[in-house]
Design a protein around this motif. Structure first.
Motif, mmCIF file in Angstrom:
data_model
loop_
_atom_site.group_PDB
_atom_site.id
_atom_site.type_symbol
_atom_site.label_atom_id
_atom_site.label_comp_id
_atom_site.label_asym_id
_atom_site.label_seq_id
_atom_site.Cartn_x
_atom_site.Cartn_y
_atom_site.Cartn_z
ATOM 1 N N UNK A 134 -11.461 -6.345 25.816
ATOM 2 C CA UNK A 134 -11.268 -7.672 25.223
ATOM 3 C C UNK A 134 -10.328 -7.601 24.039
ATOM 4 N N UNK A 135 -9.576 -8.678 23.865
ATOM 5 C CA UNK A 135 -8.721 -8.784 22.688
ATOM 6 C C UNK A 135 -9.586 -9.312 21.545
ATOM 7 N N UNK A 136 -9.673 -8.522 20.470
ATOM 8 C CA UNK A 136 -10.562 -8.912 19.355
ATOM 9 C C UNK A 136 -9.817 -8.813 18.030
ATOM 10 N N UNK A 137 -10.407 -9.408 17.017
ATOM 11 C CA UNK A 137 -9.879 -9.284 15.669
ATOM 12 C C UNK A 137 -10.494 -8.072 14.988
ATOM 13 N N UNK A 138 -9.698 -7.374 14.189
ATOM 14 C CA UNK A 138 -10.207 -6.238 13.418
ATOM 15 C C UNK A 138 -9.888 -6.465 11.945
ATOM 16 N N UNK A 139 -10.850 -6.115 11.109
ATOM 17 C CA UNK A 139 -10.595 -6.130 9.681
ATOM 18 C C UNK A 139 -10.786 -4.702 9.194
ATOM 19 N N UNK A 140 -9.831 -4.196 8.418
ATOM 20 C CA UNK A 140 -9.944 -2.823 7.933
ATOM 21 C C UNK A 140 -11.033 -2.755 6.858
ATOM 22 N N UNK A 141 -11.890 -1.750 6.986
ATOM 23 C CA UNK A 141 -12.916 -1.512 5.967
ATOM 24 C C UNK A 141 -12.344 -0.518 4.957
ATOM 25 N N UNK A 142 -11.792 0.581 5.452
ATOM 26 C CA UNK A 142 -11.134 1.546 4.579
ATOM 27 C C UNK A 142 -9.643 1.239 4.524
ATOM 28 N N UNK A 143 -8.967 1.854 3.567
ATOM 29 C CA UNK A 143 -7.586 1.475 3.296
ATOM 30 C C UNK A 143 -6.598 1.932 4.364
ATOM 31 N N UNK A 144 -5.749 1.007 4.766
ATOM 32 C CA UNK A 144 -4.763 1.294 5.803
ATOM 33 C C UNK A 144 -4.401 -0.006 6.491
ATOM 34 N N UNK A 145 -3.214 -0.027 7.098
ATOM 35 C CA UNK A 145 -2.775 -1.241 7.779
ATOM 36 C C UNK A 145 -2.534 -0.932 9.244
ATOM 37 N N UNK A 146 -3.254 -1.643 10.128
ATOM 38 C CA UNK A 146 -3.057 -1.390 11.550
ATOM 39 C C UNK A 146 -1.707 -1.924 12.006
ATOM 40 N N UNK A 147 -1.055 -1.195 12.927
ATOM 41 C CA UNK A 147 0.245 -1.629 13.450
ATOM 42 C C UNK A 147 0.226 -1.544 14.959
ATOM 43 N N UNK A 148 1.105 -2.319 15.588
ATOM 44 C CA UNK A 148 1.253 -2.356 17.046
ATOM 45 C C UNK A 148 1.310 -0.937 17.636
ATOM 46 N N UNK A 187 0.856 -1.191 0.000
ATOM 47 C CA UNK A 187 0.000 0.000 0.000
ATOM 48 C C UNK A 187 0.890 1.237 0.000
ATOM 49 N N UNK A 188 0.655 2.122 -0.964
ATOM 50 C CA UNK A 188 1.368 3.395 -0.987
ATOM 51 C C UNK A 188 0.343 4.477 -0.676
ATOM 52 N N UNK A 189 0.547 5.172 0.425
ATOM 53 C CA UNK A 189 -0.449 6.112 0.947
ATOM 54 C C UNK A 189 0.056 7.549 0.779
ATOM 55 N N UNK A 190 -0.401 8.204 -0.287
ATOM 56 C CA UNK A 190 0.016 9.587 -0.540
ATOM 57 C C UNK A 190 -1.238 10.427 -0.759
ATOM 58 N N UNK A 191 -1.468 11.368 0.161
ATOM 59 C CA UNK A 191 -2.652 12.210 -0.027
ATOM 60 C C UNK A 191 -2.236 13.674 -0.123
ATOM 61 N N UNK A 192 -0.986 13.902 -0.558
ATOM 62 C CA UNK A 192 -0.441 15.257 -0.568
ATOM 63 C C UNK A 192 -0.527 15.929 -1.938
ATOM 64 N N UNK A 193 -1.334 15.360 -2.840
ATOM 65 C CA UNK A 193 -1.421 15.963 -4.171
ATOM 66 C C UNK A 193 -1.898 17.413 -4.080
ATOM 67 N N UNK A 194 -1.190 18.304 -4.772
ATOM 68 C CA UNK A 194 -1.548 19.716 -4.746
ATOM 69 C C UNK A 194 -0.874 20.487 -3.620
ATOM 70 N N UNK A 195 -0.234 19.769 -2.697
ATOM 71 C CA UNK A 195 0.395 20.452 -1.563
ATOM 72 C C UNK A 195 1.809 20.926 -1.886
ATOM 73 N N UNK A 196 2.165 22.051 -1.294
ATOM 74 C CA UNK A 196 3.532 22.559 -1.392
ATOM 75 C C UNK A 196 4.245 22.226 -0.094
ATOM 76 N N UNK A 197 5.350 21.513 -0.209
ATOM 77 C CA UNK A 197 6.075 21.064 0.979
ATOM 78 C C UNK A 197 7.539 21.424 0.860
ATOM 79 N N UNK A 198 8.202 21.489 2.003
ATOM 80 C CA UNK A 198 9.633 21.764 2.020
ATOM 81 C C UNK A 198 10.445 20.492 1.849
ATOM 82 N N UNK A 199 11.729 20.660 1.568
ATOM 83 C CA UNK A 199 12.616 19.515 1.466
ATOM 84 C C UNK A 199 12.605 18.745 2.784
ATOM 85 N N UNK A 200 12.634 17.411 2.688
ATOM 86 C CA UNK A 200 12.650 16.503 3.841
ATOM 87 C C UNK A 200 11.329 16.450 4.609
ATOM 88 N N UNK A 201 10.281 17.081 4.075
ATOM 89 C CA UNK A 201 8.978 16.936 4.718
ATOM 90 C C UNK A 201 8.320 15.642 4.252
#
Lengths: 125, 361
Positions: free
Chosen positions: B284-298, A40-54
């Motif tokens: 309680x310790x439960x299982x989760x399944x993501x509905x929207x995009x993203x990966x849960x981490x510790x 999964x590649x998660x980039x939602x910064x389209x259109x944003x202006x950011x500085x170097x290393x941000x």
């Protein structure tokens, strides 16, 4: 491992390909190997202006997540639409189909501060 | 950093290595997804020699085990194993472990997490008021897990023990790959079937066992597997990992381990846990399944729709066999029912997930 000569590199393992004041950015072959299978590649910064290393997004591998840092200051104009359904292309073709964003560069001088292929190869060697 | 009997092997095979619980361990070989699928559909070999093994011997051995563990070890007959945990005095968990009955009422083997070997040893020793003979054989014991639907079929030819017909959570002791005094146990941490093989790490035992397993297995697709895929495999099954999902501050009842908490006998913190059971746990310790995009981490926090914090993720991953992102989490009881909608806070965004049954499907 590949280190294309035409690219510039950051210590955070991004590459940037500069054409005029427009650039394409992705992560290096070394980075994708370290991360393992990218899901999964998660980039939602389209259109944003950011500085170097941000931070402009994050890349999720099966076991880990890693932030993405903009190599130079500028505005993100495009996010690779192909990664939505095929994030594994970051693994298979990090310098080609696995590119992440296109951007305009604010200050070309910042590009000169980045590493060339030989310097980057030495860093990760 | 310690080595296992196979560390050099992993390095020669080009595995990505890293420290885990003080040992130089293989994290992955060809890639997590590929290794994961190989175990689910075929078979794979895990070096888990870092695990700890204690032998408890003598007349008082069973009594000691009964007092320090939550499950009922008096039910064990020779050749049977049991999943259990060591509760602490507050009703938290010192460690989770396997108890093997080698000789009824006399000889037991406890298999504990590598990261807890010293802590467990001290804990059990402290409770050993009856002078039970205790041996920490962790450093001289090798352990390979051969897991997957085809695992047993490949390695049966290496032994006269009838391992093809071993029932789940039973074991046999005998000669394997020409090595004597080997325990083959129908247990594992993948949910894919297969066995775990314990042997004395002396002479060239480790070399013999590894080479023989791969001699018979490699032509059929048996592969070495790293710890990363071990984690995705166990997570899909919803098995707890000590240090992530359970620890000194979590109770076995909160963790869904009521089934190994038996109030038919006396043990550490029994009264606390019995009270907890009667009154009900608050999370309680439960299982989760993501509905929207993203990966849960510790460590990621969880909110309800109103933005109130109601829990946190203990383990999470993209599940290779399921093709979706899953997690295990402690969640406030009023949101822990199957089907409840919750929101995982991923980099300041509330990402929708719902509570699902474990094992994940």
């Amino acid at each position: 491992m590949q280190f294309p000569e035409a690219l510039k590199y950051t210590k955070d393992h991004e590459w940037i390909k500069v054409e005029g004041n427009v650039a394409t950015v992705g992560i290096t072959d070394f980075a994708q190997r370290e991360l393992g299978d990218i899901v999964f590649v998660d980039i939602s910064a389209k259109g944003q202006s950011l500085g170097a290393n941000e931070i402009f997004g994050s890349v999720e591998a099966v076991k880990t997540v890693s932030d993405l840092y903009l190599p130079v200051s500028g505005t993100i104009t495009e996010v690779n639409p192909g990664l939505e359904s095929n994030p594994e292309e970051v693994n298979s073709d990090p310098y080609g189909n696995g590119w992440m964003i296109k951007m305009t560069i604010d200050n070309m001088a910042e590009v000169n501060d980045l590493m060339d292929a030989a310097a980057y190869q030495e860093l990760v060697g | 950093m310690k080595n296992t009997p196979f560390t050099q092997k992993h390095i020669e095979l080009g595995a990505k290595m890293a420290e885990f619980a003080g040992y130089n361990m293989p994290i992955s070989y060809s890639g997590i997804n590929e290794e994961h699928h190989n175990v689910r559909s075929n078979a794979g070999v895990f070096d888990v020699s870092h695990m700890g093994e204690f032998m408890l011997k003598g007349e008082g051995a069973l009594d000691l085990i009964q007092r320090v563990t939550s499950n009922d070890a008096s039910k064990l007959t020779v050749g049977k194993a049991q999943y259990s945990c060591l509760p602490n005095e507050q009703g938290g968990i010192v460690d989770d472990l396997l108890v093997y009955c080698i000789e009824e009422n006399k000889v037991y083997m406890l298999v504990v997490n590598a990261s807890n070997i010293e802590k467990d040893w001290n804990w059990i020793s402290k409770h050993n008021t009856g002078n039970v003979e205790m041996h920490n054989i962790s450093d001289k014991t090798g352990l390979l897990a051969v897991q997957g639907p085809k695992a047993v079929q490949y390695i049966q030819e290496l032994t006269d023990m009838d391992i093809a017909n071993l029932k789940y959570y039973t074991f046999a002791k005998g000669t394997f790959a020409g090595v004597e005094n080997v325990i083959v146990s129908a247990t594992g941490y993948t949910g894919a079937g297969g066995v775990e093989i314990y042997f004395e790490d002396k002479d060239d035992n480790a070399e013999k066992i590894w080479n023989e397993i791969f001699r018979v297995g490699t032509p059929q697709g048996l592969k070495p597997i790293g710890l990363a895929a071990r984690d995705t495999l166990r997570l899909e099954m919803g098995y707890c990992l000590y240090g992530n999902d359970i620890d000194d501050t979590t109770s076995p009842l909160e963790a869904g381990l009521g089934w190994i908490t038996k109030f038919t006998k006396d043990f550490t913190a029994r009264e606390i846990l019995e009270k907890q059971k009667a009154e009900g746990v608050s999370r309680k310790l439960v299982g989760l399944e993501m509905v929207d995009k993203g990966i849960p981490r510790h460590g990621y926090k969880i909110q309800n729709a109103a933005g109130e914090e109601i829990g946190y993720i203990t383990s999470g991953t993209q599940a290779p066999s399921l093709g979706k992102a899953i997690g295990i989490a402690y969640i406030r009881k009023d949101h822990a029912a199957e089907g409840s909608d919750v929101f995982v806070m991923i980099r300041d965004k509330a990402v929708k997930a719902h509570v699902v049954k474990i094992p994940f499907a």
